[in-house]
Enzyme design. Structure first.
Site, mmCIF file in Angstrom:
data_model
loop_
_atom_site.group_PDB
_atom_site.id
_atom_site.type_symbol
_atom_site.label_atom_id
_atom_site.label_comp_id
_atom_site.label_asym_id
_atom_site.label_seq_id
_atom_site.Cartn_x
_atom_site.Cartn_y
_atom_site.Cartn_z
ATOM 1 N N LYS A 119 0.789 -1.556 -0.188
ATOM 2 C CA LYS A 119 0.229 0.320 0.023
ATOM 3 C C LYS A 119 0.940 1.464 -0.639
ATOM 4 O O LYS A 119 0.515 2.848 -0.714
ATOM 5 C CB LYS A 119 -0.946 -0.014 1.023
ATOM 6 C CG LYS A 119 -2.343 -0.867 1.094
ATOM 7 C CD LYS A 119 -3.340 -0.473 1.949
ATOM 8 C CE LYS A 119 -4.305 -1.639 1.561
ATOM 9 N NZ LYS A 119 -5.925 -2.069 2.128
ATOM 10 N N LYS A 207 -7.490 -8.833 -7.248
ATOM 11 C CA LYS A 207 -8.522 -9.486 -5.878
ATOM 12 C C LYS A 207 -9.369 -7.750 -6.468
ATOM 13 O O LYS A 207 -8.683 -7.102 -6.591
ATOM 14 C CB LYS A 207 -7.960 -9.146 -5.002
ATOM 15 C CG LYS A 207 -8.776 -9.175 -3.626
ATOM 16 C CD LYS A 207 -8.180 -9.146 -2.416
ATOM 17 C CE LYS A 207 -9.252 -7.712 -1.226
ATOM 18 N NZ LYS A 207 -8.781 -7.528 0.221
ATOM 19 N N LYS A 210 -12.573 -3.162 -2.201
ATOM 20 C CA LYS A 210 -13.326 -1.425 -2.914
ATOM 21 C C LYS A 210 -12.743 -0.060 -3.739
ATOM 22 O O LYS A 210 -13.067 0.809 -4.177
ATOM 23 C CB LYS A 210 -14.237 -1.606 -1.702
ATOM 24 C CG LYS A 210 -13.928 -0.973 -0.467
ATOM 25 C CD LYS A 210 -14.112 -1.073 0.519
ATOM 26 C CE LYS A 210 -13.623 -1.943 1.657
ATOM 27 N NZ LYS A 210 -12.669 -1.791 2.750
#
Ligand code: AQP
Length: 341
Positions: A119, A207, A210
């Site tokens: 991230k 994956k 969202k």
């Protein structure tokens, strides 16, 4: 004897996807239905975790409440006496315990976490909170002595770190925390839910997430059911012409099999056997698309029956009750480290 605690949550940083629904929300609802009374279930709303990455701050408060509506619409019984629902930031003990845990976690342990590396690599300025994410997660779990934390494979390292911290502090201060079960035991406990990882319909090696912009590959729970159906019908597959479970060579087909299995609540192997020998991808896509459309239609109808006011009312009541449990554990830790008598 206390009931073993199961703890889980979904961040409200962006609108939840079919991945969150099939991977986290529905398994919890099913667990509550099949094991009512055997466990204490804590379905919490991690609003503090939601701001570890940039989000729409104006929307966040409402999105957090909305996530409770989503649990309710998915079938979680909020009047079950063994289920707690609460917002993380409304129980200040989460933040307070995080600070104390931080004093017993090494910088190197946090810096080597894969999720932090991944991230942070995508951001130009990396917040300290992203590094500290696992410490807050440890507080979420250890405050309530949770044994089971049904999370995806991506959270495995964090869970192992939580165990290390609990063991370290127990060794130093005596039995402060229940150590969460090992990853292997978590997987056994999850049963059918083990390793569910819904992929992007367009890029099935990734994956479904969202916060990643991939509209054609992502199904949001708020998507029009007909549009969601169309996305499944347009899913990327391959040219092999046979239906097998193999995420390396046939990730798109495998993803559709997983979606079918999760919605029908069947073991993946059973669904794979049912489709063995079938060569029509159109049939497979149609089956998955119909299930997704029906699931979203039913879910969205139920969502309308549970208002934000109802959700807020439920949260306030639960938070009142949960606060005492969390504070008792925090006090014990504070005493152990010498900042309370
Ligand atoms: N694609 C997925 N398939 C199965 N399970 C999934 N989960 C997330 N995506 C999938 C599970 O949902 C729970 C809540 O996750 P989270 O909101 O705490 O953060 P996350 O895992 O990082 O979820 P996202 O959707 O990928 O969010 P962003 O994009 O914001 O980082 C977890 O139990 C997770 O395993």
């Amino acid at each position: 004897m206390h009931k073993p605690v199961i703890l889980t949550g979904v961040r409200s940083n962006a609108e939840p996807t079919l991945g969150n629904y099939l991977g986290a929300i529905l398994p919890l609802v099913r667990l509550q239905a099949t094991h009512a009374g055997e466990y204490q279930i804590n379905a919490f709303l991690p609003d503090l975790h939601s701001i570890t990455t940039p989000t729409d701050y104006k929307q966040l408060y409402q999105s957090t409440i909305n996530n409770l509506r989503i649990y309710a619409a998915a079938g979680l019984k909020l009047d079950d006496p063994n289920t707690n629902v609460y917002r993380q930031s409304y129980i200040p003990a989460h933040s307070e315990l995080t600070w104390i845990l931080d004093c017993f976690i090494y910088y190197g342990e946090l810096a080597r976490m894969t999720q932090f590396k991944e991230k942070s690599a995508k951001q130009t300025s990396v917040s300290v909170s992203l590094l500290n994410y696992p410490a807050l997660m440890a507080a979420d779990i250890l405050l309530y002595d949770a044994s089971y934390v049904p999370v995806g494979e991506d959270q495995r390292q964090h869970l192992e770190l939580v165990r290390d911290i609990a063991i370290r502090m127990n060794n130093q201060f005596g039995e402060l925390f229940v150590v969460p079960e090992s990853w292997e035991n978590q997987m056994k406990f999850n049963g059918n839910g083990a390793g569910v990882r819904i992929r992007s319909l367009k890029h099935p090696s990734q994956k479904m997430s969202k916060s990643i912009a991939d509209p054609a590959g992502t199904i949001l729970l708020s998507d029009d059911p007909k549009e969601a159906k169309a996305k499944v019908l347009a899913a990327t597959t391959d040219s092999l012409g046979s239906i097998n479970l193999n995420y390396e060579t046939q990730p798109g087909v495998s993803n559709l099999l997983q979606i079918i299995a999760s919605i029908q609540n069947k073991p993946l192997n059973e669904v794979v056997s049912e489709w063995k020998g079938e060569s029509s991808y159109a049939k497979l896509k149609n089956a998955a698309a119909d299930l997704v459309e029906a699931t979203l239609s039913e879910f969205q109808a139920k969502l309308l029956q549970f208002s934000s006011e109802d959700a807020l009312d439920t949260l306030s009541k639960h938070e009142e009750a949960v606060r005492g449990i969390a504070e008792a554990k925090l006090n014990k830790v504070q005493s152990s480290v010498g900042i309370r008598p």
